[in-house]
Design a protein around this motif. Structure first.
Motif, PDB file in Angstrom:
ATOM      1  N   GLY A   1       0.564   5.052  -1.482  1.00 19.01           N
ATOM      2  CA  GLY A   1       1.291   5.989  -0.624  1.00 19.01           C
ATOM      3  C   GLY A   1       2.292   6.816  -1.401  1.00 19.01           C
ATOM      4  O   GLY A   1       2.459   8.012  -1.139  1.00 19.01           O
TER       5      GLY A   1
ATOM      6  N   GLN B   1      -5.250   4.611   1.794  1.00 17.03           N
ATOM      7  CA  GLN B   1      -5.615   3.314   1.232  1.00 17.03           C
ATOM      8  C   GLN B   1      -6.479   2.504   2.204  1.00 17.03           C
ATOM      9  O   GLN B   1      -7.363   1.769   1.782  1.00 17.03           O
TER      10      GLN B   1
ATOM     11  N   VAL C   1       3.783  10.136   4.450  1.00 14.57           N
ATOM     12  CA  VAL C   1       3.784   8.680   4.643  1.00 14.57           C
ATOM     13  C   VAL C   1       2.516   8.248   5.394  1.00 14.57           C
ATOM     14  O   VAL C   1       1.823   7.304   5.012  1.00 14.57           O
TER      15      VAL C   1
ATOM     16  N   ARG D   1       2.614  10.748  -0.904  1.00 16.09           N
ATOM     17  CA  ARG D   1       3.830  11.203  -0.231  1.00 16.09           C
ATOM     18  C   ARG D   1       4.593  12.185  -1.124  1.00 16.09           C
ATOM     19  O   ARG D   1       5.091  13.209  -0.671  1.00 16.09           O
TER      20      ARG D   1
ATOM     21  N   GLN E   1       0.826  -1.212   0.000  1.00 12.88           N
ATOM     22  CA  GLN E   1       0.000   0.000   0.000  1.00 12.88           C
ATOM     23  C   GLN E   1       0.860   1.263   0.000  1.00 12.88           C
ATOM     24  O   GLN E   1       0.482   2.265  -0.616  1.00 12.88           O
ATOM     25  N   ALA E   2       2.006   1.186   0.693  1.00 15.24           N
ATOM     26  CA  ALA E   2       2.908   2.357   0.683  1.00 15.24           C
ATOM     27  C   ALA E   2       3.355   2.629  -0.748  1.00 15.24           C
ATOM     28  O   ALA E   2       3.581   3.782  -1.133  1.00 15.24           O
TER      29      ALA E   2
ATOM     30  N   GLY F   1      -0.678   8.712   3.431  1.00  9.16           N
ATOM     31  CA  GLY F   1      -0.700   7.707   2.358  1.00  9.16           C
ATOM     32  C   GLY F   1      -1.260   6.386   2.864  1.00  9.16           C
ATOM     33  O   GLY F   1      -2.113   5.765   2.217  1.00  9.16           O
ATOM     34  N   GLN F   2      -0.791   5.993   4.038  1.00  7.59           N
ATOM     35  CA  GLN F   2      -1.321   4.752   4.653  1.00  7.59           C
ATOM     36  C   GLN F   2      -2.799   4.890   4.928  1.00  7.59           C
ATOM     37  O   GLN F   2      -3.593   4.001   4.643  1.00  7.59           O
TER      38      GLN F   2
END
Ligand code: IPE
Ligand code: IPE
Ligand code: MG
Ligand code: MG
Ligand code: MG
Length: 315
Positions: free
Chosen positions: A203, A239, A232, A207, A198-199, A235-236
Motif C-alpha cells: 500500500g 494486494q 489507501v 499511496r 499489506q498497507a 493499495g489495499q
C-alpha cells in the motif's frame, strides 16, 4: 459509426495506461543510460545490465500512472510528474528484485523473464536493488521535478517514508515474519495484522503515487485528503487482487510463479476470508475509491477506472 467499433471507457483507459507505460519505459531507459553523470565515476556494465534487466521491458507501470493521473486531475503534469513517477517505479523494481531473492520469496520468474539473481547472481541482484533505490532518490531530487524546492523536498521525504522502515521495507519484514521463519510457534496473523502488513508492503508505494501527484499538483487540504484516501483504498485492493491471482491465476499469464503463498504460509486476506470473501472485500474497496473521488466528477474518470482495473486485473 458501427456500434462494435465504438470505444468503451475501458478501451480509453487501456490506451491511456499503454501510452503512459511507453513514455515511462523510454524515460527509464534514458535514466539507465551508459554515460556517467556529474558526480559519478563510472557505470559498471554488469551492474547497469542487471538494473536494466530489472526495470526495462515489462511491468504494468501502474505506480507512475497513479502519479501522473493524480497530478493531471489537478491540471499538473509534464516532465516533472513523469520523473517523479519514474522514481517511484525504480523503488518498486528494486523491491521486486529483493523480494524475489532466495533469502526472501525465492522466485525464478518475474515479468515473464528470469529474475535478476537467476539471470545474473545473488550479489549482483542485491547491488542492483541498492543502486535502483538510490537512483530513485537521485531522480526524485532533480530540479526538473518541480520548480518549487519545497514541493521537491516533500516528494523526496514522502518517498523515503513510503519505501523504508515504516513502509515497504517494514512491510516486507512483517510478511516474512508471518511465514513463521523467525518463530515457529507464531500464531497466524489476525485480519487487522494482515491489513497493517499489506498497507506497508504494497500500500505504501501505491499511496505515495497518489500523494506525490497531489503534492506536484499543489492540492488544497481537502483534495489532498481525498487523493490520499483513494491511495489507501486502492493499495489495499491491489494486494488482495495479487493474493487472489496467486490462487486463481496461472504462471504464464502472470509472468511470475502462481500458487506459492499458501504453501509459504504467507499472511493474506484470502487465507482468512476465502476467495469469495476476498472478492467481496475488493468490491467494497472499489466503491470506497469511487466515494473518495466523487467530488471530482467526470475529471476523475481515469482514476475511477484505475480502481476497477486494479480489482479486475488478470496479471
Ligand atoms: C507486484 O506488483 C508486486 C506487488 C506489490 C504485489 P505489480 O503487479 O505492480 O508488478 P508489475 O510492476 O506490473 O510487474
Ligand atoms: C511483494 O509482494 C511486495 C513487494 C515487492 C514490496 P509479493 O511477494 O506478494 O509480490 P509478488 O507476488 O512476488 O509479485
Ligand atoms: Mg513477497
Ligand atoms: Mg514475492
Ligand atoms: Mg504475491
Amino acid at each position: 459509426m458501427d456500434a462494435r467499433s465504438q470505444k468503451t471507457p475501458k478501451d480509453t483507459f487501456s490506451a491511456r495506461l499503454a501510452s503512459v507505460a511507453a513514455d515511462t519505459e523510454a524515460l527509464l531507459a534514458r535514466l539507465l543510460g551508459d554515460t556517467p553523470l556529474a558526480g559519478e565515476t563510472a557505470r559498471p556494465k554488469r551492474l547497469l545490465d542487471a538494473m536494466r534487466h530489472a526495470v526495462l521491458g515489462g511491468g504494468k507501470r501502474l505506480r507512475p500512472f497513479l502519479v501522473i493521473e493524480s497530478a493531471t486531475l489537478l491540471g499538473a503534469g509534464g516532465e516533472g510528474t513523469a520523473l517523479a513517477g519514474a522514481a517511484l517505479e525504480l523503488v518498486h523494481c528494486y523491491s521486486l528484485v529483493h523480494d524475489d531473492l532466495p533469502a526472501m520469496d525465492n522466485d525464478d520468474l518475474r515479468r515473464g523473464q528470469p529474475t535478476v539473481h537467476k539471470a545474473f547472481d545473488d550479489a549482483t541482484a542485491i547491488l542492483a536493488g541498492d543502486a535502483l533505490l538510490t537512483l530513485a532518490f537521485d531522480v526524485a531530487a532533480r530540479p526538473e521535478v518541480h520548480t518549487d524546492p519545497a514541493v521537491r523536498n516533500a516528494v523526496v521525504l514522502e518517498l523515503a517514508r513510503a519505501a523504508g522502515l515504516g513502509g515497504m521495507a517494514g512491510g516486507q519484514m512483517l510478511d516474512l515474519a508471518a511465514e513463521g521463519r523467525f518463530d515457529q510457534q507464531r500464531a497466524p496473523l489476525s485480519e487487522k495484522e494482515i491489513l497493517t502488513l499489506q498497507a506497508m508492503k504494497t500500500g505504501a508505494l501505491l499511496r505515495f503515487g497518489c500523494r506525490a501527484g497531489a503534492l506536484l499538483g499543489q492540492a488544497d487540504a481537502d483534495t489532498f485528503a481525498r487523493l490520499d484516501r483513494y491511495g489507501v483504498v486502492i493499495g489495499q485492493a491491489f494486494q488482495i487482487a495479487d493474493d487472489l491471482l496467486d490462487v486463481e491465476g496461472d504462471t504464464a499469464t502472470l509472468g511470475k510463479a502462481a500458487g506459492k503463498d499458501a504453501a509459504a504460509g504467507k499472511g493474506t486476506l484470502v487465507s482468512i476470508l476465502g476467495i469469495d470473501g476476498a472478492r467481496k472485500r475488493l468490491d467494497g474497496l472499489v466503491k470506497d475509491a469511487d466515494t473518495a473521488l466523487a467530488p471530482f466528477g467526470a475529471k476523475a474518470e481515469t482514476l475511477r477506472t484505475t480502481a476497477h482495473f486494479i480489482a479486475e486485473r488478470k496479471a
